[in-house]
Design a protein around this motif. Structure first.
Motif, mmCIF file in Angstrom:
data_model
loop_
_atom_site.group_PDB
_atom_site.id
_atom_site.type_symbol
_atom_site.label_atom_id
_atom_site.label_comp_id
_atom_site.label_asym_id
_atom_site.label_seq_id
_atom_site.Cartn_x
_atom_site.Cartn_y
_atom_site.Cartn_z
ATOM 1 N N ALA A 147 0.830 -1.207 0.000
ATOM 2 C CA ALA A 147 0.000 0.000 0.000
ATOM 3 C C ALA A 147 0.866 1.258 0.000
ATOM 4 C CB ALA A 147 -0.932 -0.006 1.213
ATOM 5 N N GLU A 148 1.911 1.258 0.805
ATOM 6 C CA GLU A 148 2.775 2.437 0.903
ATOM 7 C C GLU A 148 3.592 2.659 -0.361
ATOM 8 O OE1 GLU A 148 4.849 1.527 4.534
ATOM 9 O OE2 GLU A 148 2.992 1.740 5.697
ATOM 10 N N ALA A 149 3.820 1.623 -1.136
ATOM 11 C CA ALA A 149 4.600 1.757 -2.364
ATOM 12 C C ALA A 149 3.841 2.537 -3.436
ATOM 13 C CB ALA A 149 4.983 0.380 -2.907
ATOM 14 N N GLY A 150 2.522 2.453 -3.443
ATOM 15 C CA GLY A 150 1.735 3.105 -4.497
ATOM 16 C C GLY A 150 2.001 4.594 -4.633
ATOM 17 N N PRO A 151 1.791 5.379 -3.580
ATOM 18 C CA PRO A 151 2.049 6.815 -3.679
ATOM 19 C C PRO A 151 3.504 7.143 -3.991
ATOM 20 C CG PRO A 151 0.720 6.327 -1.732
ATOM 21 C CD PRO A 151 1.159 5.012 -2.308
ATOM 22 N N THR A 152 4.417 6.347 -3.450
ATOM 23 C CA THR A 152 5.844 6.565 -3.713
ATOM 24 C C THR A 152 6.151 6.369 -5.197
ATOM 25 O OG1 THR A 152 6.375 5.809 -1.486
ATOM 26 C CG2 THR A 152 8.172 5.800 -3.086
ATOM 27 N N LEU A 153 5.623 5.301 -5.767
ATOM 28 C CA LEU A 153 5.841 5.041 -7.193
ATOM 29 C C LEU A 153 5.198 6.119 -8.053
ATOM 30 C CD1 LEU A 153 5.244 1.185 -7.205
ATOM 31 C CD2 LEU A 153 7.413 2.348 -7.654
ATOM 32 N N LEU A 154 4.027 6.574 -7.660
ATOM 33 C CA LEU A 154 3.339 7.614 -8.424
ATOM 34 C C LEU A 154 4.142 8.911 -8.418
ATOM 35 C CD1 LEU A 154 0.806 8.109 -10.082
ATOM 36 C CD2 LEU A 154 -0.383 8.753 -7.982
#
Length: 196
Positions: free
Chosen positions: A80-87
């Motif tokens: 879940a935390e990876a999503g915003p970081t990748l975006l």
């Protein structure tokens, strides 16, 4: 607050940070052992991998079910935390979506033995599926919305549909070493692209 009070507060914060970091290292080690040896792996193997004593594991996780739940939640949180970081870091929202789906595939394929355990009669596992959906569907929805708003992908697929489709592509990956779920998921994500 005097200097000694501030020093004590900083020491307490540092101790909490260390404890949190140690617990995360323990969960990462348990996940790695579960991937290679399954969820019934001896706790001593996890302790060895984490570089801690058995007592440390049992202090945090009195039962195997507690450890399995914590590992599962930890992996869901990481995804879940990876999503915003990748975006934020990705060259495009579509690229970020593709990278996130790749992490999601890794999560689904490598939860070796967790699926069977989660289907067991243990009531402690009942809330995990809801936790999975509550944490990951909004992240996927945000990535889809960003890619659609950028004009990169079609906008007529929901996050739940996409995640369910990717999940279905992952079925059987653990029993057939020649089956490449990640490649199939990449084809699915490529198929969302709008023609130029």
């Amino acid at each position: 607050m005097n200097d000694s009070d501030q020093g004590a507060e900083r020491a307490a914060q540092s101790k909490r940070k260390d404890a949190r970091r140690n617990k995360e290292a323990l969960l990462d080690a348990a996940a790695a052992v579960f991937i290679t040896s399954g969820v019934e792996a001896p706790v001593r193997d996890i302790a060895t991998k984490a570089g801690v004593g058995l007592g440390t594991i049992y202090r945090h996780f009195p039962t195997r079910a507690d450890l399995i739940i914590a590992v599962y939640r930890h992996q869901v949180d990481a995804c879940a935390e990876a999503g915003p970081t990748l975006l934020a870091a990705g060259p495009t929202p579509h690229a970020a979506l593709g990278r996130w789906i790749s992490l999601f595939v890794d999560f689904l394929v490598t939860k070796h033995g967790l699926a069977a355990v989660l289907q067991s009669d243990n009531a402690a596992f009942d809330t995990l599926h809801a936790y999975f959906l509550d944490r990951l569907v909004p992240v996927c929805a945000r990535l889809l919305k960003a890619a659609a708003a950028a004009g990169e992908i079609r906008s007529d697929i929901s996050a739940y549909e996409l995640m369910r489709g990717v999940g279905n592509l992952c079925i059987g990956a653990d029993s057939d070493p020649g089956y490449d779920a990640r490649r199939l998921a990449e084809i699915l994500i490529a198929g969302l692209r709008l023609p130029h």
